[in-house]
Write a protein that holds these residues in place. Structure first.
Motif, short mmCIF file in Angstrom:
data_model
loop_
_atom_site.label_atom_id
_atom_site.label_comp_id
_atom_site.label_asym_id
_atom_site.label_seq_id
_atom_site.Cartn_x
_atom_site.Cartn_y
_atom_site.Cartn_z
N MET A 73 0.68 -1.16 0.29
CA MET A 73 -0.01 0.07 0.06
C MET A 73 0.85 1.44 -0.09
N ALA A 74 1.94 1.22 0.74
CA ALA A 74 2.77 2.37 0.75
C ALA A 74 3.61 2.81 -0.50
N VAL A 75 3.83 1.49 -1.24
CA VAL A 75 4.65 1.67 -2.65
C VAL A 75 3.74 2.26 -3.59
N ALA A 76 2.23 1.86 -3.38
CA ALA A 76 1.29 2.51 -4.18
C ALA A 76 0.91 3.95 -3.95
N ALA A 77 1.21 4.22 -2.64
CA ALA A 77 1.08 5.58 -2.28
C ALA A 77 2.14 6.40 -2.83
N GLY A 78 3.18 6.11 -2.61
CA GLY A 78 4.51 6.69 -3.13
C GLY A 78 4.19 7.11 -4.95
N GLY A 100 7.70 7.86 2.01
CA GLY A 100 8.09 7.64 3.39
C GLY A 100 7.14 8.65 4.28
N ALA A 101 6.82 9.54 3.96
CA ALA A 101 6.20 10.75 4.92
C ALA A 101 4.74 10.16 5.26
N PRO A 102 3.84 9.90 4.49
CA PRO A 102 2.29 9.14 4.62
C PRO A 102 2.74 7.68 5.46
N PHE A 103 3.75 6.97 4.95
CA PHE A 103 3.70 5.74 5.35
C PHE A 103 4.14 5.57 6.86
N PHE A 104 5.14 6.33 7.35
CA PHE A 104 5.47 6.24 8.66
C PHE A 104 4.49 7.11 9.68
N ALA A 105 4.13 8.18 9.07
CA ALA A 105 2.99 8.85 9.84
C ALA A 105 1.81 7.96 9.95
N GLY A 106 1.09 7.28 8.91
CA GLY A 106 0.20 6.37 8.93
C GLY A 106 0.48 5.03 10.03
N LEU A 107 1.74 4.58 9.75
CA LEU A 107 2.18 3.30 10.54
C LEU A 107 2.04 3.80 12.00
N ALA A 140 -3.15 10.86 4.89
CA ALA A 140 -1.91 11.69 4.85
C ALA A 140 -1.23 11.55 3.35
N LEU A 141 -1.47 10.75 2.61
CA LEU A 141 -1.23 11.12 1.06
C LEU A 141 -1.39 12.15 0.48
N SER A 142 -2.95 12.46 0.75
CA SER A 142 -3.49 13.63 0.21
C SER A 142 -2.63 14.63 0.94
N GLY A 143 -2.43 15.15 2.15
CA GLY A 143 -1.78 16.17 2.46
C GLY A 143 -0.41 16.08 2.11
N THR A 144 0.31 15.11 1.92
CA THR A 144 1.81 15.22 1.45
C THR A 144 1.79 15.39 -0.02
N SER A 145 0.75 15.05 -0.92
CA SER A 145 0.58 15.45 -2.15
C SER A 145 0.51 17.14 -2.42
N LEU A 146 -0.31 17.69 -1.47
CA LEU A 146 -0.64 19.10 -1.51
C LEU A 146 0.51 19.87 -1.08
N VAL A 147 1.26 19.43 0.02
CA VAL A 147 2.45 20.09 0.35
C VAL A 147 3.61 20.00 -0.70
N LEU A 148 3.86 18.97 -1.09
CA LEU A 148 4.94 18.90 -2.13
C LEU A 148 4.78 19.74 -3.20
#
Length: 267
Positions: A73-78, A100-107, A140-148
């Motif tokens: 799931m994390a790879v797909a998110a990346g 990594g950011a959404p993966f570790f935060a979600g974990l 977390a993925l959505s937030g990371t995408s918006l920030v980047l």
């Protein structure tokens, strides 16, 4: 109370509404008929495969298979994070940051929920870990995408101002101060809006699903509150990590702005 099972005919009946969207697209010449059909087919296939995989993993109740599915799931998110950027940062480090950011935060949020809040036996039970992790990771993925996306776009748009601050001796984070604060605000705004409107404007998917499955609405609401708090924490951690990491990637050890590391704007 028990839930009402759905048959394939019920799903076909619900698909009539999707066909109506296709008719609207055709009528107004939007050209979205193909995209709607492909997206719907992709959704059905993906959910079918995931459902079968989860049934298999739930039956095994193995921490190893649970961890492997979480990594998948994390790879797909990346991949999704990178593909959503208008100006992508090159290199594997940028991809690692996006995943990594959404993966570790979600974990962290998932482990906190299962080990301390819910406390299932065993604590790594995939029936609890994977659905919760999926919700944490998605938000977390959505937030990371918006920030980047905000950071990369602003670094090009405000290049002169950032380079001027760096030339005057400002540190990298000081030079990016205004850009970083706006990017963090952008990344956190969806969860802030979601919390403000949940229950009044809309019933969230998790709570709705539990109610349809026969759970008492009060109990469903408790679970939804817990999930929203966890999502807020996971999103906040991912957003901050992505924002700070992007500043490092957009500058070098000599404190120079490196917009040359960005790909041309995606069209």
């Amino acid at each position: 109370m028990t839930y009402v099972p759905l048959e394939l005919t019920d799903l076909a009946l619900a698909a009539v509404l999707l066909i109506a969207n296709g008719v609207v697209s055709f009528w107004f010449r939007l050209g979205l008929e193909r995209s709607l059909a492909i997206s719907a087919l992709r959704m059905v296939l993906q959910l079918s495969v995931v459902a079968l995989a989860l049934r298999f993993i739930f039956a095994l109740n193995s921490p190893l298979w649970t961890a492997l599915f979480a990594v998948f799931m994390a790879v797909a998110a990346g991949y999704e994070v990178v593909s959503r950027q208008e100006r992508r940062m090159g290199g594997w480090i940028a991809t690692a940051l996006g995943a990594g950011a959404p993966f570790f935060a979600g974990l962290l949020a998932t482990l906190f929920a299962t080990a301390l809040v819910i406390g299932p036996d065993p604590w790594y039970a995939p029936r609890y870990v994977l659905p919760i992790f999926g919700m944490m990771l998605g938000n977390a993925l959505s937030g990371t995408s918006l920030v980047l996306d905000s950071m990369t776009s602003a670094s090009v748009r405000e290049r002169a101002a950032i380079e001027a601050r760096l030339a005057l001796g400002a540190g990298r984070y000081e030079a990016f101060d205004g850009v970083l604060r706006r990017a963090l605000t952008t990344g956190l705004m969806p969860i802030v809006t979601a919390m403000a409107t949940t229950g009044v404007v809309a019933l969230p998917g998790m709570m709705t699903g539990q109610i349809l499955a026969g759970i008492d609405p009060v109990s469903a609401a408790k679970y939804q509150v817990m999930i929203m708090f966890l999502i807020a924490g996971a999103t906040g951690a991912a957003v901050v990590a992505a924002g700070l990491g992007s500043v490092l990637l957009l500058t070098d050890e000599r404190y120079r702005l490196r917009v040359d590391r960005l790909s041309p704007k995606q069209t």
